[in-house]
Design an enzyme around this catalytic site. Sequence first.
Site, mmCIF file in Angstrom:
data_model
loop_
_atom_site.group_PDB
_atom_site.id
_atom_site.type_symbol
_atom_site.label_atom_id
_atom_site.label_comp_id
_atom_site.label_asym_id
_atom_site.label_seq_id
_atom_site.Cartn_x
_atom_site.Cartn_y
_atom_site.Cartn_z
ATOM 1 N N LYS A 1 0.792 -1.223 -0.030
ATOM 2 C CA LYS A 1 0.042 0.138 -0.187
ATOM 3 C C LYS A 1 0.796 1.198 -0.099
ATOM 4 O O LYS A 1 0.649 2.340 -0.730
ATOM 5 C CB LYS A 1 -0.983 0.042 1.401
ATOM 6 C CG LYS A 1 -1.839 0.949 1.228
ATOM 7 C CD LYS A 1 -2.781 1.325 2.496
ATOM 8 C CE LYS A 1 -1.897 1.925 3.503
ATOM 9 N NZ LYS A 1 -2.680 2.289 4.565
ATOM 10 N N ASP B 1 -6.735 1.194 0.901
ATOM 11 C CA ASP B 1 -6.761 1.412 2.413
ATOM 12 C C ASP B 1 -8.194 1.048 3.020
ATOM 13 O O ASP B 1 -8.839 0.497 2.183
ATOM 14 C CB ASP B 1 -6.517 2.645 2.847
ATOM 15 C CG ASP B 1 -7.437 3.626 2.644
ATOM 16 O OD1 ASP B 1 -8.389 3.252 1.903
ATOM 17 O OD2 ASP B 1 -7.312 4.944 2.941
#
Length: 214
Positions: free
Chosen positions: A124, A142
């Site tokens: 991420k 997320d």
Amino acid sequence: MAKQLPYMVLKEIFSRFHAAEPEPKGELEHVNAYTLVVAVALSAQATDAGVNKATRELFKIADTPEKMLALGIEGLTEHIKTIGLFRQKAKNVIKMSQILVDVYGGEVPSSRAALQSLPGVGRKTANVVLNMWWHYPAQAVDTHIFRLGNRSGIAPGKDVNVVERAIEDNVPAEYQQHAHHWMILHGRYTCVARKPKCAACIIRDLCEFEEKTL
């Protein structure tokens, strides 16, 4: 989990996102690629606002790996102690900075594999840096994107990797660059976890969420 929305519906959704905010920006404050990597790494299990508050003064004195190493782990810890998991994050930032100096000449690499090899940098974080700094259409999933993707049908998936692929595979190419920013902001401020603000949602009529609020 909602079913995957058709291409033309997705095109209309992202057309509306674009009309509302043509150039969405990430909310983490940074001054260069290095401070962006640090800020994103610090943001794990923390809010962007909380990270910004801690890094505002930090980045004035440590905006390169060399300066961060000079500050040292104790100096860094003092700046970020209001952030969750700050002790481990401080260790990771110092280790990351040392690798950047030793291996990459103090520069932040522009490949996902290289970024993910750094301590404290997962997929991420790497995708955020690739997208925000190198302008690569990477999708950083997320909790907000995961919730919105599954709730709305924009990008359903049982885990973040499946949701990431669903965005890459289904969102029209012209919207890929800003897709994750639009989705983060929509999930953070409109399609919130407990009581989504459906009445104020610009994609309410296109969303697959069955339990829309009044």
